[in-house]
Scaffold this motif. Structure first.
Motif, mmCIF file in Angstrom:
data_model
loop_
_atom_site.group_PDB
_atom_site.id
_atom_site.type_symbol
_atom_site.label_atom_id
_atom_site.label_comp_id
_atom_site.label_asym_id
_atom_site.label_seq_id
_atom_site.Cartn_x
_atom_site.Cartn_y
_atom_site.Cartn_z
ATOM 1 N N VAL A 313 -5.017 4.264 -0.334
ATOM 2 C CA VAL A 313 -5.827 5.013 -1.297
ATOM 3 C C VAL A 313 -7.245 5.204 -0.773
ATOM 4 C CG1 VAL A 313 -6.848 4.933 -3.600
ATOM 5 C CG2 VAL A 313 -4.454 4.319 -3.270
ATOM 6 N N ILE A 314 -7.830 4.145 -0.201
ATOM 7 C CA ILE A 314 -9.201 4.249 0.320
ATOM 8 C C ILE A 314 -9.273 5.284 1.435
ATOM 9 C CG2 ILE A 314 -11.002 3.020 1.602
ATOM 10 C CD1 ILE A 314 -10.181 0.495 0.002
ATOM 11 N N MET A 315 -8.300 5.250 2.345
ATOM 12 C CA MET A 315 -8.304 6.218 3.442
ATOM 13 C C MET A 315 -8.155 7.640 2.917
ATOM 14 S SD MET A 315 -8.974 4.875 6.271
ATOM 15 C CE MET A 315 -8.691 6.434 7.070
ATOM 16 N N GLN A 316 -7.303 7.811 1.924
ATOM 17 C CA GLN A 316 -7.105 9.143 1.354
ATOM 18 C C GLN A 316 -8.393 9.665 0.721
ATOM 19 O OE1 GLN A 316 -3.709 9.508 -1.235
ATOM 20 N NE2 GLN A 316 -4.545 11.304 -2.272
ATOM 21 N N LEU A 317 -9.059 8.816 -0.042
ATOM 22 C CA LEU A 317 -10.305 9.223 -0.695
ATOM 23 C C LEU A 317 -11.395 9.519 0.330
ATOM 24 C CD1 LEU A 317 -10.371 6.685 -3.680
ATOM 25 C CD2 LEU A 317 -9.918 9.145 -3.797
ATOM 26 N N LEU A 318 -11.492 8.676 1.370
ATOM 27 C CA LEU A 318 -12.527 8.879 2.385
ATOM 28 C C LEU A 318 -12.292 10.169 3.166
ATOM 29 C CD1 LEU A 318 -13.139 5.307 3.872
ATOM 30 C CD2 LEU A 318 -14.770 6.717 2.614
#
Length: 409
Positions: A313-318
């Motif tokens: 999720v963090i990678m997707q948002l970033l």
């Protein structure tokens, strides 16, 4: 030193058994801990004085252990676990047969004036029957060192860490848990508000196994705070203050280690089949998720899976927000996830497959994982048992977002 020696005589060593300060602090039968607690009060006050009066936390709990056990963990002003140097000092003083002499020697080696320097210690406790009595021993140790002892009352371990850190940041003693409930639910509601409307407004129910510990008391307040989100929290195994049921056949440790459905979640318990469920341990510093199949089997979502979900999720948002993190067109590793050699092999393989994610290995123990995670701009770690968190360096994140035309609030 005469006053310290006189006060320590009220808390004689229960046995000659050597007790080391480990990842979980000091932990054993509650009946053997009175002198340990008094001496930890001395150590906590010494640490605070060594840091010029910055607040130090003391949490009285034995986490996932049975009710007759208890323990104590010391907390740095930053909210992190006690540094290794003081683990050794704590072990030395708790096991000392010449306490006043050894305390004076340690203080001199640290160049700390025991009686003139100010000190502040915050003390929290769980719901075990022995915790109130042991808190009084801690307070006696702090007070005889002429430091301020602030009683935070009944807390989860994360709450005590947070209140210690907030006391340091705000330069004033913070013992009111309303500060905790204003901060985290507020951030949760802000996050939901940023999501698409159909997601943010979705009504959900989460059944939470509180292990018959202090988490049950706090879940009710948390549920009230996040009510506007539409997420309903239902407490199960919430018989607090009863040592005979604490962590017995329930809780995160039981679900993750025994791979069994916790009490109050079996078919016929009133929890719908395949409902979303979660589990704390006795002091609510572990969290795992699970479902119960129609056949009554546990479907576990443990710390390894939680870490993988956070990374994805963090990678997707970033990547949606930051096309060029350095402003140079250079691809960089944005997230680091830390595991141990005992991590699920499938989760490790999955994490290695994620672009922009660095997978690191650390020694077993949450402290080792935490220290390694601090090396990354965004560090993720979770033990399989549910201990874990996400860390980030604000300056790096601000730079990335600035390059993407976004400000960090």
């Amino acid at each position: 030193m005469e006053a310290i020696e006189a006060e320590s005589s009220k808390y004689p060593k229960a046995s000659s058994k050597h007790i080391p300060y480990g990842t979980a602090g000091f932990r054993t039968k509650a009946a053997d801990l009175t002198h340990v607690m008094f001496r930890c009060g001395l150590v906590a006050a010494l640490r605070s004085k060594h840091l010029g009066g910055r607040p130090v936390g003391v949490m009285i709990t034995a986490s996932h252990n049975p009710g007759p056990d208890n323990g104590v963990k010391l907390v740095e002003p930053t909210g992190e676990m006690l540094i290794h140097q003081y683990e050794e000092i704590a072990t030395r003083l708790v096991n000392s047969d010449n306490l006043s002499t050894d305390l004076q020697a340690v203080a001199q080696s640290l160049k700390v004036d025991i009686l003139s320097t100010q000190g502040v210690v915050l003390v929290g406790r769980d719901t075990r029957e022995s915790s109130e009595r042991l808190k009084e021993a801690v307070a006696a140790g702090v007070t005889v060192m002429r430091a301020t002892c602030a009683d935070c009352g009944l807390n989860t371990t994360p709450q005590l860490h947070f209140l210690t850190q907030q006391s340091d940041v705000n330069k004033t003693i913070c013992t009111d848990e309303r500060l905790y409930f204003a901060h985290f639910p507020g951030k949760f509601l802000e996050f939901l508000a940023s999501l698409p409307g159909d997601v943010a407004r979705r009504q959900e129910t989460l059944y939470v196994d509180c292990a018959n510990g202090v988490g049950a008391l706090k879940l009710k307040e948390l549920s009230s705070c996040i009510a506007p989100s539409g997420l309903k929290l239902v407490a199960k195994n919430d018989q607090t203050g009863k040592d005979d049921v604490l962590n017995q056949g329930c809780g995160a440790e039981f679900a993750q280690k025994d791979r069994k459905v916790p009490a109050s979640f079996l078919p016929g318990s009133g929890v719908p089949q395949m409902a979303r469920c979660a589990a704390f341990d006795g002091d609510a510093d572990r969290l795992v998720y699970f479902q119960v199949s129609p056949e009554g089997h546990l479907i576990l979502f443990d710390g390894d899976r939680i870490a993988a979900l956070f990374c994805r999720v963090i990678m997707q948002l970033l990547r949606e927000a930051v096309k060029d993190p350095k402003g140079t067109g250079e691809e960089i590793e944005l997230v680091g996830v830390v595991q141990t050699a005992y991590a699920n092999g499938g989760s490790s393989a999955y994490l290695h497959s994620l672009p922009g994610v660095t997978v690191a290995c650390a020694k077993t123990g949450v402290k080792s994982l935490h220290h390694k995670a601090l090396e990354f701009s965004i560090g993720v770690y979770f033990e399989a048992n549910g201990h874990g968190t996400v860390l980030y360096k604000r300056s790096n994140l601000e730079t990335w977002l600035k390059n993407g035309g976004i400000s960090l609030v």
